[in-house]
Design an enzyme around this catalytic site. Structure first.
Site, mmCIF file in Angstrom:
data_model
loop_
_atom_site.group_PDB
_atom_site.id
_atom_site.type_symbol
_atom_site.label_atom_id
_atom_site.label_comp_id
_atom_site.label_asym_id
_atom_site.label_seq_id
_atom_site.Cartn_x
_atom_site.Cartn_y
_atom_site.Cartn_z
ATOM 1 N N GLY A 228 69.874 -52.059 -94.608
ATOM 2 C CA GLY A 228 68.486 -52.124 -94.724
ATOM 3 C C GLY A 228 67.899 -52.929 -95.824
ATOM 4 C CB SER B 271 81.377 -47.255 -92.930
ATOM 5 O OG SER B 271 81.566 -46.087 -92.263
ATOM 6 N NE ARG B 272 74.410 -47.298 -92.041
ATOM 7 C CZ ARG B 272 73.379 -46.559 -91.518
ATOM 8 N NH1 ARG B 272 72.774 -46.664 -90.484
ATOM 9 N NH2 ARG B 272 72.881 -45.839 -92.387
ATOM 10 C CB SER C 45 68.725 -39.036 -92.895
ATOM 11 O OG SER C 45 68.814 -38.503 -93.958
ATOM 12 C CE1 TYR D 73 76.817 -34.085 -81.112
ATOM 13 C CE2 TYR D 73 77.591 -31.641 -81.069
ATOM 14 C CZ TYR D 73 77.694 -33.253 -81.948
ATOM 15 O OH TYR D 73 78.035 -33.286 -83.092
ATOM 16 C CG HIS E 212 62.366 -43.793 -89.353
ATOM 17 N ND1 HIS E 212 62.712 -43.040 -90.316
ATOM 18 C CD2 HIS E 212 63.467 -44.670 -88.784
ATOM 19 C CE1 HIS E 212 64.424 -43.014 -90.426
ATOM 20 N NE2 HIS E 212 64.593 -43.916 -89.655
ATOM 21 N NE ARG F 24 67.421 -47.234 -95.665
ATOM 22 C CZ ARG F 24 66.957 -46.073 -96.165
ATOM 23 N NH1 ARG F 24 66.167 -46.014 -97.191
ATOM 24 N NH2 ARG F 24 67.231 -44.975 -95.646
ATOM 25 C CE1 TYR G 204 75.284 -50.573 -95.756
ATOM 26 C CE2 TYR G 204 72.834 -50.235 -96.297
ATOM 27 C CZ TYR G 204 74.103 -49.877 -95.590
ATOM 28 O OH TYR G 204 73.866 -48.987 -94.524
ATOM 29 C CB CYS H 196 68.436 -34.608 -87.589
ATOM 30 S SG CYS H 196 67.801 -33.563 -89.035
ATOM 31 C CG ASP I 171 66.081 -46.697 -87.288
ATOM 32 O OD1 ASP I 171 66.185 -45.440 -87.319
ATOM 33 O OD2 ASP I 171 66.135 -47.480 -87.965
ATOM 34 C CE LYS J 238 65.965 -47.688 -91.546
ATOM 35 N NZ LYS J 238 65.837 -46.442 -90.429
#
Ligand code: SAT
Ligand code: MN
Length: 599
Positions: free
Chosen positions: A206, A381-382, A255, A506, A233, A76, A204, A257, A284, A213
Site C-alpha cells: 500500500g 504477508s500477501r 480490518s 462465512y 473502502h 503501510r 511494500y 473482519c 477492497d 490506497k
C-alpha cells in the site's frame, strides 16, 4: 526485442513531468510499460536474474513468483503518511498534515539521485475500466520491477491507457523510489491540490502500489467530494437469487473482519440448492456515482487482489485459493526449497526444507530464545492475483457503467453490543451508523482486549480530507440521489456467555444478506428497536442451518444500557473530529438517545 525506452505517448504534460522527475532521480534509463505479455515476461526474467523475485515451481504454482520485502518494510506506515494541502483544516483531525512546499522540499532530498544505476519505469494505469466515465488515469514512475509486476496485476495498465489519456493533463502524477529503504526517511505524501503522490524509501504494498490506497482512496476521496461522488473502502458483490435477479451490495468493514471472504462468499448448501449464487466485483475499493435514475452505481477501480495470506485456506476461502493458483506474486510468506509457498493457516503441511519470510531456515514449531513460537510467514504477508481468476468474478467487471447498489452494509467486530444485523431508519441515520463504526480488539491484537476502536466507514487511514467534511459529503449524496441504497449494520462476531461465537459466519452470512435485500425492496419481517430495524425471530431463511432459539434471541438482542454507554462513546468520538461535524449526525445521536430512553 522491442525498444521500450521509446516514449509511448506524445502527451507534453506527461513528457515535461517525466523529464523533471528524471532530472531529480537521475535514473540510468527510462522504460515505458506497454502492458504486453512480452514485456512482462522480460521484466520477470530480469527480476529473477537480480534476485528481486524468485520463480516458483511451475507445476505447483504456474507463472508465479516470490518476493521478500525489507524486514522493516512490511506494512503501510501510517505515521509516515501525509496529506499535503494548503490548509491544515482540510486534512482534518484524523490525518497527518504537511505544508505542501515543505513536503516537496524535504522529499526531493530523499529522491535526489535515488535512481542512479537503476531504471525508471513509466507505468500508465487506469483505475476503473479504461475509458469509463467512472475511471481515473494515473502514471506511476518507479524504480522497482516488483512494483511494476504488481501494478500489472492490480490495475489496467499500458499503452491503451495512454491512448485514452491523449493530450490531456488530467492524470495523477505518482512518483515512487525505493531509494535506500531507510524507514526514517520514508514518506508517503499526497498532494490532492496537485493531483500528485510521492512515495519514497518503501517497497511494500500500500505504500508503493500507488493506484491502490493512495490514489483510489486518499486522492480519489478528495476528488469525489469536489465532483459529487464517493470513493470508498468497500467490497462490492452481487447476489443472484433463485429467480435470476442479481442485486448488488457494497460493504465496509474494519480490518480483520473477513472482507475478502465475504466478497467471495460460497452459498451454504441449503441456499445453494435453492439457486443462490454470488458474483464478486471487488474486495477492497468501490467508486460510486449517483446517476440520472436516482440510484448509486459502483465500479471496482482495481483489477486484482492484494490479499492477506495467513488464514487463507480451502475452508475459509476456497475461491481465493483458486484465484491464487497461478499468475500470482507471493510476498513475505514461507518459501520451500521445492519452489512451493506456505503460510500459517494454509492447506497442508509446511514444506520440509523451508525458509521463513526473513530467509532463514525454518520449520513449524520453531521457538525463539524466549520460548515463543517463530511464525514462518509474516502476519501481513500477501498474494497479488488477477481478479478475473476468481471463480466468482462478475461478468460485469469491465462494464463501463458498473452496477447499481441496492444496499450499503457497515460492520464491526463487537463481542456483545451490536446484533447480527440491523437496518438504519433512513439515509442520515445510515450515515450515522457508518460514522460510528467500531471494532473491539481481539486477544490476537496488540493493546487492551475489548477496547473499542472507531473506524468510521473503515476510512480512518484512507480518507484524504477532513473526516467531518467527509460525513457531510455522505449526507449530501443522499440528497443528490433520489433513491439512495438502504443502510445496514452487521456483526458476525457476537459472543455467548462462554465467549464462543454465536453465529457460524462465512457462507452462512448469505442468510443475512438475503434479509438485507428483502428489506431494500420493502419486504422482509422486522421489528423496531432503538438502534434500527432488527429481523423478527423467523425473518432469516434458515434452510439447512440448525441454531437453538435462545442463540437466535441473543444474536438479535438489543441491550439498551449497553447502547447508552455506546452513545456516550460515540459523542466523545464526534467531539474529537473538530468543529466541522455536521449537525445531522448530532441530531441522529440525540435521536438514538431519545429512543433508548423511550422504547
Ligand atoms: O498495503 S495495502 O494498503 O495495500 C493493504 C492494507 O494494508 O490494507
Ligand atoms: Mn483495504
Amino acid at each position: 526485442m522491442t525498444d521500450w525506452t521509446q516514449p509511448l505517448s506524445t502527451n507534453r504534460h506527461l513528457a515535461t513531468w517525466i523529464e523533471e522527475m528524471a532530472a531529480l532521480c537521475l535514473p540510468d534509463q527510462i522504460v515505458w510499460i506497454d502492458g504486453s505479455d512480452e514485456q512482462r515476461d522480460a521484466l520477470r526474467e530480469e527480476a529473477c536474474r537480480t534476485g528481486e523475485i524468485t520463480a516458483l515451481n511451475p507445476e505447483k504454482h504456474p507463472d508465479s513468483y516470490y518476493h521478500r520485502t525489507h524486514p522493516l518494510d512490511v506494512a503501510r506506515t501510517e505515521d509516515k503518511t501525509f496529506i499535503c494541502c494548503r490548509r491544515e483544516a482540510d486534512a482534518g483531525a484524523t490525518n497527518n498534515w504537511k505544508n505542501p512546499e515543505e513536503a516537496y522540499t524535504e522529499a526531493a532530498n530523499f529522491f535526489r539521485a535515488s535512481m542512479r544505476g537503476r531504471t525508471m519505469y513509466v507505468v500508465p494505469f487506469s483505475m476503473g475500466p479504461i475509458g469509463s466515465p467512472f475511471s481515473k488515469v494515473g502514471v506511476e514512475l518507479t524504480d522497482s520491477i516488483y512494483v511494476v509486476l504488481n501494478m500489472l496485476i492490480m490495475c489496467r495498465t499500458g499503452k491503451q491507457v495512454l491512448d485514452t489519456l491523449g493530450s490531456s493533463n488530467d492524470f495523477t502524477r505518482c512518483l515512487h523510489s525505493k531509494a535506500s529503504l531507510d524507514p526514517e526517511k520514508r514518506r508517503i505524501l499526497h498532494f490532492p491540490e496537485d493531483n500528485t503522490i510521492w512515495s519514497v524509501n518503501s517497497g511494500y504494498g500500500g505504500n508503493v502500489l500507488l493506484g491502490k490506497k493512495c490514489l483510489a482512496l486518499r486522492i480519489a476521496s478528495w476528488m469525489a467530494r469536489q465532483e459529487g461522488w464517493l470513493a470508498e473502502h468497500m467490497l462490492i458483490l452481487g447476489i443472484e437469487e433463485p429467480n435470476g435477479r442479481i442485486e448488488y451490495v457494497a460493504a465496509a468493514f474494519p480490518s480483520a473482519c473477513g472482507k475478502t471472504n465475504l466478497a467471495m462468499l460460497i452459498p451454504p448448501e441449503g441456499l445453494k440448492s435453492k439457486g443462490y449464487r454470488i458474483w464478486t466485483i471487488g474486495d477492497d475499493i468501490a467508486w460510486i456515482r449517483p446517476d440520472t435514475d436516482g440510484r448509486l452505481w459502483a465500479v471496482n477501480p482495481e483489477y486484482g487482489f492484494f490479499g492477506v495470506a495467513p488464514g487463507t485456506n480451502s475452508k475459509t476461502n476456497p475461491s481465493m485459493m483458486t484465484t491464487m493458483a497461478k499468475n500470482t506474486i507471493f510476498t513475505n510468506v514461507v518459501l520451500g526449497k521445492d519452489g512451493t509457498v506456505w503460510w500459517e493457516g494454509c492447506d497442508g503441511d509446511a514444506p520440509a526444507d523451508a525458509l521463513d519470510w526473513l530467509g532463514r531456515p525454518w520449520h513449524p514449531g520453531m521457538k525463539d530464545k524466549d520460548g515463543k513460537e517463530i511464525l514462518g510467514a509474516h502476519g501481513n504477508s500477501r498474494a497479488t492475483s488477477p481478479l478475473r481468476q476468481c471463480p466468482s468474478a462478475s461478468f460485469r467487471l469491465d462494464h463501463h457503467h458498473g452496477v447499481p447498489i441496492s444496499a450499503f452494509i457497515f460492520g464491526g467486530r463487537r463481542n456483545a453490543l451490536a446484533p447480527l444485523v440491523y437496518e438504519s431508519y433512513g439515509w442520515s441515520h445510515g450515515v450515522f451508523v457508518g460514522a460510528s463504526m467500531a471494532s473491539e480488539r481481539t486477544s490476537a491484537q496488540y493493546g487492551k482486549q475489548g477496547e473499542v476502536r472507531r473506524d468510521p466507514f473503515a476510512m480512518l487511514p484512507f480518507c484524504g480530507y477532513n473526516m467531518a467534511d467527509y460525513f457531510k459529503h455522505w449526507i449530501n449524496i443522499g440528497r443528490i440521489a433520489k433513491h439512495p441504497p438502504k443502510v445496514f449494520h452487521v456483526n458476525w462476531f457476537r459472543r455467548g456467555k462462554d465467549n464462543s461465537f454465536l453465529w457460524p459466519g462465512y457462507g452462512e452470512n448469505l442468510r443475512v444478506l438475503e434479509w438485507v435485500l428483502q428489506r431494500a425492496r420493502g419486504e422482509g419481517e422486522a421489528r423496531e428497536t432503538p438502534i434500527g430495524y432488527v429481523p423478527t425471530d423467523s425473518a432469516l431463511d434458515m434452510t439447512g442451518l440448525e441454531l437453538a432459539p435462545d442463540i437466535m434471541d441473543e444474536l438479535l438482542r438489543v441491550d439498551n444500557d449497553a447502547w447508552k454507554e455506546e452513545a456516550a462513546d460515540i459523542e466523545k468520538f464526534f467531539d474529537s473530529l473538530g468543529p466541522h461535524m455536521p449537525w445531522e449526525l448530532r441530531n441522529e445521536l440525540e435521536g438514538l438517545r431519545h429512543r433508548l430512553n423511550g422504547m
